[in-house]
Structure formats: C-alpha cells, structure tokens
Design a protein around this motif. Structure first.
Motif, mmCIF file in Angstrom:
data_model
loop_
_atom_site.group_PDB
_atom_site.id
_atom_site.type_symbol
_atom_site.label_atom_id
_atom_site.label_comp_id
_atom_site.label_asym_id
_atom_site.label_seq_id
_atom_site.Cartn_x
_atom_site.Cartn_y
_atom_site.Cartn_z
ATOM 1 N N GLU A 1 6.760 4.091 7.744
ATOM 2 C CA GLU A 1 7.904 3.534 8.470
ATOM 3 C C GLU A 1 9.186 3.659 7.657
ATOM 4 O O GLU A 1 10.257 3.960 8.209
ATOM 5 N N ILE A 2 9.104 3.461 6.365
ATOM 6 C CA ILE A 2 10.279 3.625 5.501
ATOM 7 C C ILE A 2 10.804 5.050 5.586
ATOM 8 O O ILE A 2 12.013 5.295 5.726
ATOM 9 N N LEU A 3 9.902 6.014 5.528
ATOM 10 C CA LEU A 3 10.309 7.416 5.564
ATOM 11 C C LEU A 3 10.919 7.769 6.923
ATOM 12 O O LEU A 3 11.991 8.403 6.995
ATOM 13 N N LEU A 4 10.265 7.359 8.010
ATOM 14 C CA LEU A 4 10.758 7.709 9.340
ATOM 15 C C LEU A 4 12.094 7.040 9.639
ATOM 16 O O LEU A 4 12.998 7.665 10.220
ATOM 17 N N GLN A 5 12.247 5.794 9.252
ATOM 18 C CA GLN A 5 13.504 5.114 9.532
ATOM 19 C C GLN A 5 14.635 5.680 8.683
ATOM 20 O O GLN A 5 15.787 5.725 9.133
ATOM 21 N N THR A 6 14.330 6.138 7.486
ATOM 22 C CA THR A 6 15.358 6.805 6.677
ATOM 23 C C THR A 6 15.784 8.101 7.336
ATOM 24 O O THR A 6 16.986 8.400 7.436
ATOM 25 N N ALA A 7 14.813 8.894 7.776
ATOM 26 C CA ALA A 7 15.144 10.146 8.460
ATOM 27 C C ALA A 7 15.976 9.886 9.706
ATOM 28 O O ALA A 7 16.944 10.610 9.990
ATOM 29 N N LYS A 8 15.618 8.846 10.458
ATOM 30 C CA LYS A 8 16.368 8.515 11.671
ATOM 31 C C LYS A 8 17.775 8.037 11.335
ATOM 32 O O LYS A 8 18.761 8.456 11.964
ATOM 33 N N ALA B 1 -5.329 9.276 6.470
ATOM 34 C CA ALA B 1 -4.028 9.838 6.815
ATOM 35 C C ALA B 1 -2.940 8.763 6.670
ATOM 36 O O ALA B 1 -3.188 7.650 6.215
ATOM 37 N N TRP B 2 -1.711 9.099 7.098
ATOM 38 C CA TRP B 2 -0.596 8.156 6.996
ATOM 39 C C TRP B 2 -0.841 6.898 7.820
ATOM 40 O O TRP B 2 -0.219 5.860 7.548
ATOM 41 N N ASP B 3 -1.716 6.953 8.812
ATOM 42 C CA ASP B 3 -2.054 5.747 9.569
ATOM 43 C C ASP B 3 -2.600 4.646 8.666
ATOM 44 O O ASP B 3 -2.496 3.461 9.007
ATOM 45 N N GLY B 4 -3.202 5.016 7.550
ATOM 46 C CA GLY B 4 -3.712 4.025 6.606
ATOM 47 C C GLY B 4 -2.658 3.489 5.666
ATOM 48 O O GLY B 4 -2.954 2.619 4.833
ATOM 49 N N TYR B 5 -1.422 3.968 5.811
ATOM 50 C CA TYR B 5 -0.310 3.587 4.925
ATOM 51 C C TYR B 5 0.940 3.424 5.785
ATOM 52 O O TYR B 5 1.984 4.030 5.545
ATOM 53 N N ALA B 6 0.823 2.565 6.812
ATOM 54 C CA ALA B 6 1.828 2.496 7.869
ATOM 55 C C ALA B 6 3.194 2.039 7.377
ATOM 56 O O ALA B 6 4.227 2.512 7.862
ATOM 57 N N ALA B 7 3.230 1.111 6.441
ATOM 58 C CA ALA B 7 4.522 0.577 5.989
ATOM 59 C C ALA B 7 5.351 1.661 5.302
ATOM 60 O O ALA B 7 6.565 1.772 5.538
ATOM 61 N N GLU B 8 4.707 2.456 4.461
ATOM 62 C CA GLU B 8 5.450 3.506 3.763
ATOM 63 C C GLU B 8 5.893 4.607 4.733
ATOM 64 O O GLU B 8 6.981 5.169 4.580
ATOM 65 N N ARG C 1 0.835 -1.197 0.000
ATOM 66 C CA ARG C 1 0.000 0.000 0.000
ATOM 67 C C ARG C 1 0.869 1.246 0.000
ATOM 68 O O ARG C 1 1.818 1.359 0.764
ATOM 69 N N SER C 2 0.521 2.213 -0.861
ATOM 70 C CA SER C 2 1.348 3.413 -1.012
ATOM 71 C C SER C 2 0.497 4.670 -0.940
ATOM 72 O O SER C 2 -0.635 4.706 -1.439
ATOM 73 N N ILE C 3 1.056 5.693 -0.314
ATOM 74 C CA ILE C 3 0.421 7.018 -0.284
ATOM 75 C C ILE C 3 1.171 8.007 -1.179
ATOM 76 O O ILE C 3 0.634 9.041 -1.551
ATOM 77 N N LEU C 4 2.401 7.647 -1.549
ATOM 78 C CA LEU C 4 3.235 8.531 -2.366
ATOM 79 C C LEU C 4 3.428 8.029 -3.792
ATOM 80 O O LEU C 4 3.619 8.839 -4.710
ATOM 81 N N GLN D 1 7.682 9.106 -6.377
ATOM 82 C CA GLN D 1 7.743 10.194 -5.410
ATOM 83 C C GLN D 1 8.418 9.737 -4.116
ATOM 84 O O GLN D 1 9.165 10.507 -3.498
ATOM 85 N N LYS D 2 8.159 8.506 -3.711
ATOM 86 C CA LYS D 2 8.796 7.985 -2.498
ATOM 87 C C LYS D 2 10.311 8.000 -2.649
ATOM 88 O O LYS D 2 11.037 8.469 -1.747
ATOM 89 N N ASN D 3 10.807 7.511 -3.761
ATOM 90 C CA ASN D 3 12.252 7.510 -3.987
ATOM 91 C C ASN D 3 12.802 8.935 -4.037
ATOM 92 O O ASN D 3 13.897 9.209 -3.538
ATOM 93 N N TRP D 4 12.034 9.831 -4.637
ATOM 94 C CA TRP D 4 12.468 11.242 -4.727
ATOM 95 C C TRP D 4 12.634 11.846 -3.347
ATOM 96 O O TRP D 4 13.657 12.483 -3.051
ATOM 97 N N VAL D 5 11.660 11.663 -2.468
ATOM 98 C CA VAL D 5 11.745 12.308 -1.158
ATOM 99 C C VAL D 5 12.823 11.663 -0.303
ATOM 100 O O VAL D 5 13.528 12.356 0.441
ATOM 101 N N LEU D 6 12.988 10.352 -0.397
ATOM 102 C CA LEU D 6 14.048 9.696 0.372
ATOM 103 C C LEU D 6 15.421 10.184 -0.070
ATOM 104 O O LEU D 6 16.292 10.491 0.761
#
Length: 648
Positions: free
Chosen positions: A515-522, A506-513, A351-354, A358-363
């Motif tokens: 998590e990818i963004l937050l763990q990359t930021a961390k 909201a992002w709660d409906g797309y939890a896996a994606e 499941r994707s929200i981006l 776009q996901k690769n771009w923001v990461l």
C-alpha cells in the motif's frame, strides 16, 4: 597507504567474482594480465575450451559486463583475452585486454567494459591461444530513444522440460533491446525434490548434482549444467541480460534468515548456504558485483533507457523479506480457520517484503524518475503484486493431499452460475411487477454498483423483505439450479467462505508495504508498470490501492519450463479456458490469466503506451525435444497517464 590503479584493480577482481574493469585497448594490464595484443603464454601448457558460451549483462549507457567461463585441461590458472569491436569481423576494435582466472571463481571471467557509446551494438569474443569462443553481441543503453522492447523470463527448471522458450526469444533477438530475467534461473532441488516438475530421467535432463544444492560446489555444478543448454547459451550470446534472483537460486521460499526448503538440523547453517549460493550467482551470471563484498546481498539497482523508461530491479526475497505467513498456523485442532487473527497479521505494518533500506530506495527513485521527466516507471521483481483474493474453499489445501481440491472450484462456480440465474430472475420479476425502482431506492449507492453487484443487492433485498416473492422466484429456477444453491449456496456467503490471498508468498502477504508503494506511485502520478514472475503462469492485473484508485498495471510472465496452475489445481486437458474464466471472474482486479502454458513476455514501451505480449507454446510442449510453435496468447496495451488497460 597508497594504492595504485593496478593494485585497486587486483583488489576489485579478487572480491567481485573476477570482475575486471577495462576502459580501452590494452586498458587494464597488471602483473596478472598478459598484453592484450599477444597470445597468452600458458596456452601451450593448459588448453582451454569455452563450453559454457559467452554472455553480457547489466548494460549502462557507457559500459556493459561481458562474461565467459574457461574450462581448462589442468586445474590451474589460465589467461583469457577478450576483444570488443563495432563489427562482426573485429576490424574496428574498441577494447581488448586479458586477465587471469582460476578455481577461486570457478574459472569464470567478468569484464566491465567501459568508455562505450550509448545505444551502440557491439561484438565480443574471448581467446586463449588459438582457441576462440563464439562471438557474442551486446549493446549499451540509449541516451535517447522513442521505443524500448524487453523480453521477460522467469522460472527455468532443467528437468521439467526443454528450454524452447529461450530458443524462441533468440529467434526474435533483432527486435529486442535486452532480456529481463526475474529469477529462478536455476532450481536447487534434488532429483526427487519437485515431483510436479519430474526428475528429468525420461528426457535425459536429470539435475546435476543429483542431491540438493547446499555447498558452493553444488551450486557451481548446477549452474554449469544449466549453462550447458544450447538454447540458453544462444540467447545469452545475442542480448544483454538484466537479472535478479528469486528463491530457488538459494532455496524454496527464501526469506531474510531462512527458507522453507532449509533444515538447520540436517543441512547446516542457512547463512553459509546463502553465501555459497550468492557467490555462485555472481560467478555465473553477467551481473555487476558491488565493490564491497558485504553489499553482494543488495541486488536492487536501476537501468535508465534514456528518458523513456526507468527500470528498477528489486529483491523481494533475500535482503529484507520477513518470513511468510502460513495458513496452517491459523488452523485449530478441529480444522477451523482463525480468520480474525489471520486478518490482523496480514495487514501488520511491521511486516516487510523489501526491508527498510530497499523500500526507501525504490520510493525515492520512483519520485525522482517522475520528477526528472522519465515517461515510464517500471519495477522488475519476482512475485505478484496485484491482489489475488479467492474464496477460501477454493485454495485451502485438502488435508489428505496437501493441495487444493479442484472440485471445490467447480462447486463454487456451479453455485455462482445458479445464483446468477436467480438474480436475473429477480430483476425480471421486479421489472414486470413495476417495483424494481422501489427496491433500488432502498439500496445505498445503487446507481454506482456494477450490474452484477446490483443483481446481488436486489436479490438479497427481496430475500430479506419478501420471503413469499423470493420463494416464488426461486421455484421458477431449473431443478439443477435449485439443487446447486441448496447444496453449495453457503460458499457464496463471505462470512462463511471469506476471500483470502491465494499466495501468501506474494505481495498479498505483505499488504501494508504494498500500500505504501502504490499510494506513493499514485500521489506522484507515476506511470507504473510492474513486471513479475514466480508463479509459472501469465497474468495481467490492475494495481488498485485501498482507496480503490488505479496506481499501476502488472504484467506477469509465465515460466520457461516449470509447471503451473494446471498441476496445482489438477486442471484436466480441455478445461483450461473454463478454469481461467472462472478465476478471472472471482478476482476483481485480474484482467488476464493463463493457467497452463509455458512462455515468455515481450514488453514494448513508447511515449504513448506500454504493450505486453504473452508468447506461449502449447501445453506440455516443453516435454518434447521437437521445437513447438509459439503464438501471442494475449496482448495488453496500457495508455500513458490514464493507465487505461485494453486487452486483445
């Protein structure tokens, strides 16, 4: 085939909502342009007014978009001249030229003025013969700076109320560097399509057209109405806007191939509707359109404020979002909720929200921004990213009304308060009997638990191992507390009343994606600040990944006029504070919540901290034409590197 610069400009203007690229004095004359220094030759034949004001947007360090709309007396092409100067008297011109506009772009004109100086304030205006628009002010992004101040807006519904929020921000324009608009700039509904917002009849703000926006002319008419608002015009004329769309620029709860508020049987092809909405968005907003028409669906882009802030604007709506989950799909005929299947679908990695691109771009941009030494990595996007889990009983809709029953929140709070009394009584009794440490030693990780968690653990341990002692303690409680636990105690049992996302859109409906963004930021030690809108309420939350690590902080703005939780939960006047404190206590990562006031957010970035201030007006003040007073309802300070959050 060889294209001259003049030919390329014609092609670019034709495909990009009449954007003209201009790099200097008389910088882009072509066969459709009159000389920048001469009055347009059609002025006497077709008079023009600038009813919809002027605007600027998408500033970069060397360029900015200028916008206006010419309203001609005759439905024929007109030539519009513009002037850009370093002074309000237009004595020191840096750019002037002219271009033709016509009905193909709804007579809107956008000029990408290039060759400007970083961090510079400019003045601009448009002309047609002797008719001159108001003077607008704009600025380019700085190449170096030690402070950036941005005002953040979302969700302006014309019939829901007056745009006092825009007016208050305009009064602070001299303090601000730019406006961030996170979408729902307009609403697509018909006159009765949003009952909580009202039809606007009592305040003379009825939507035009009165039917739902589906065709291009519908969206154009709706934008024209919103842009006729004096408060919105004033704000546009004073500062550059950086905009993304949310769902209502197209249709409620839009996703990649449809929308909740679109019926193919009665409203036709969704993609045709979306194309019409996107065309009108590009025509009416001061955004830089891509050169390739097919790329207009891609609105994600980056703005760098020196090495202080990298602002990445995202699209969580259109370009890549999969259809939202719906609780109704997990209810059986008896009304039982299939929590197991729902939980599996909620964390589905597909499941994707981006969307993948776009996901690769923001990461990549997050990583690059930090690696290049930029202090703050900021995401400007639509929906809440923080986890917003509430007990199912509070948020599941009532079958009769389709909305949550506000009494369920009261019942849960009543049970929780009674249980707190019980836990305190347990701790007191164990301490008096000298056996507190004995029970604590039986609980794994007791010392690392919060005081509340310790109380719960001790209470459950006593209940399980010594029913006689538990019964004695329970009997000591006030009768009302005993009744509350006997009546509503099961609401506190997670297996019977699990915590679930309050908003699957909201992002709660797309939890896996997420998590990818937050763990990359961390992982790359980003100083991540997420800006959000959409909910019509103000929020501040810590962004915690699945390992329990802090990855960033989210600042979410309230709405300009759209109603919020006070309508959704039917919160009576005077009960706002108790509702807010109740929800704050239930949502672990939530630090601040405003349930009922309209307003906006000012976010300030320095080398040491990111500070959000929520400017709010009194509840329901948007319904009155009288200007309300605004005050700072809450301030949040996030310290660099540690991301420690302090509220005041």
């Amino acid at each position: 085939m060889h294209f001259s610069r003049r030919d390329l400009l014609k092609l670019f203007a034709a495909s990009s909502a009449s954007i003209v690229v201009s790099s200097g004095l008389n910088g882009c004359n072509d066969s459709s342009s009159s000389s920048g220094g001469s009055p347009s030759n059609d002025a006497s034949e077709n008079s023009v007014s600038f009813h919809h004001g002027v605007a600027s947007g998408d500033p970069l360090s060397d360029r900015v978009i200028l916008w206006t709309r010419a309203t001609p007396a005759l439905d024929e092409a007109v030539t519009i001249q513009w002037e850009v100067a370093e002074d309000a008297n237009f004595l020191n011109l840096v750019n002037t030229d002219s271009a033709s506009v016509d009905a193909s772009t709804d007579f809107t004109l956008k000029v990408d003025v290039m060759g400007l100086t970083p961090g510079q304030r400019y003045f601009y205006r448009f002309k047609h013969g002797d008719t001159v628009s108001e003077t607008g002010q704009t600025n380019t992004l700085p190449s170096t700076t030690d402070k950036i101040k941005l005002a953040v807006f979302s969700c302006a519904n014309y019939p829901a109320g007056y745009f006092h929020v825009y007016a208050d921000a305009a009064s602070r324009a001299n303090e601000l560097d730019a406006i961030i608009h996170l979408g729902d700039y307009i609403y697509e509904y018909d006159i009765e399509g949003y009952p909580d917002a009202g039809s606007g009849e009592t305040i003379n703000r009825v939507h035009q057209p009165t039917h739902e926006c589906i065709q291009l002319e519908d969206y154009r008419t709706r934008y024209a109405q919103y842009r006729s608002d004096a408060d919105l015009q004033n704000l546009h004329a004073q500062l550059p806007f950086i905009c993304v769309w949310d769902d209502h620029e197209i249709a409620n709860d839009t996703y990649d191939n449809g929308a909740e508020n679109h019926d193919e049987q009665t409203e036709g092809d969704f993609f045709q509707r979306r194309a019409a909405a996107i065309q009108a968005w590009y025509e009416w907003l001061p955004v830089r359109a891509p050169e390739v028409d097919a790329d207009k669906i891609k609105t994600y882009r980056q703005f760098d404020f020196g090495s202080l802030v990298s602002l990445m604007m995202l699209d969580t709506r259109v370009v890549g979002r999969n259809k939202q989950l719906d609780y109704a799909d997990y209810m059986d005929v008896s009304g039982q909720f299939d929590i197991q299947t729902f939980s599996q679908d909620l964390v589905d990695s597909d499941r994707s929200i981006l969307g993948e691109e776009q996901k690769n771009w923001v990461l990549e941009n997050l990583i690059e921004s930090k690696a290049s030494g930029t202090t703050w990595q900021v995401l400007g996007q639509q929906v809440l990213m923080a986890k917003m889990l509430l007990p199912a009983s509070i948020i599941m809709p009532d079958p009769q009304t389709g909305l949550p029953n506000p009494q369920n929140l009261v019942n849960y709070q009543t049970a929780a308060n009674a249980y707190q009394e019980l836990a305190e009584a347990v701790i007191t009794t164990l301490t008096q009997n000298g056996i507190l440490n004995d029970y604590a030693a039986q609980i794994d990780g007791f010392a690392s638990l919060s005081p509340t968690q310790q109380g719960i653990a001790l209470t459950e341990a006593v209940k399980a191992s010594n029913t006689a002692l538990y019964g004695e303690i329970f009997a000591q409680l006030p009768e009302a507390s005993q009744t509350a636990l006997q009546t509503y105690g099961d609401l506190l049992n997670p297996s019977l009343n699990p915590s679930i996302p309050y908003n699957l859109d909201a992002w709660d409906g797309y939890a896996a994606e997420r998590e990818i963004l937050l763990q990359t930021a961390k992982a790359y030690q980003s100083n991540l600040i997420v800006l959000a809108g959409d909910t019509h309420n103000a929020w501040c939350s810590r962004l915690i990944d699945q390992n329990g690590d802090l990855a960033g902080v989210e600042f979410a703005t309230s709405s300009v006029s759209s109603p919020g939780m006070e309508k959704y939960l039917s919160i009576p006047m005077g009960y706002e504070a108790s509702t807010e404190s109740g929800i704050e206590s239930l949502v672990e990562d939530l630090q601040y919540f405003n349930s009922s006031q309209r307003g906006y957010m000012v976010v300030t970035f320095t080398a040491d901290a990111a500070t959000a201030q929520w400017y709010m007006m009194p509840r329901e003040a948007e319904k009155s034409e009288q200007r309300p007073n605004f005050s700072v309802n809450k301030q949040a300070d996030v310290l660099i590197d540690s991301l420690n959050l302090e509220l005041s």
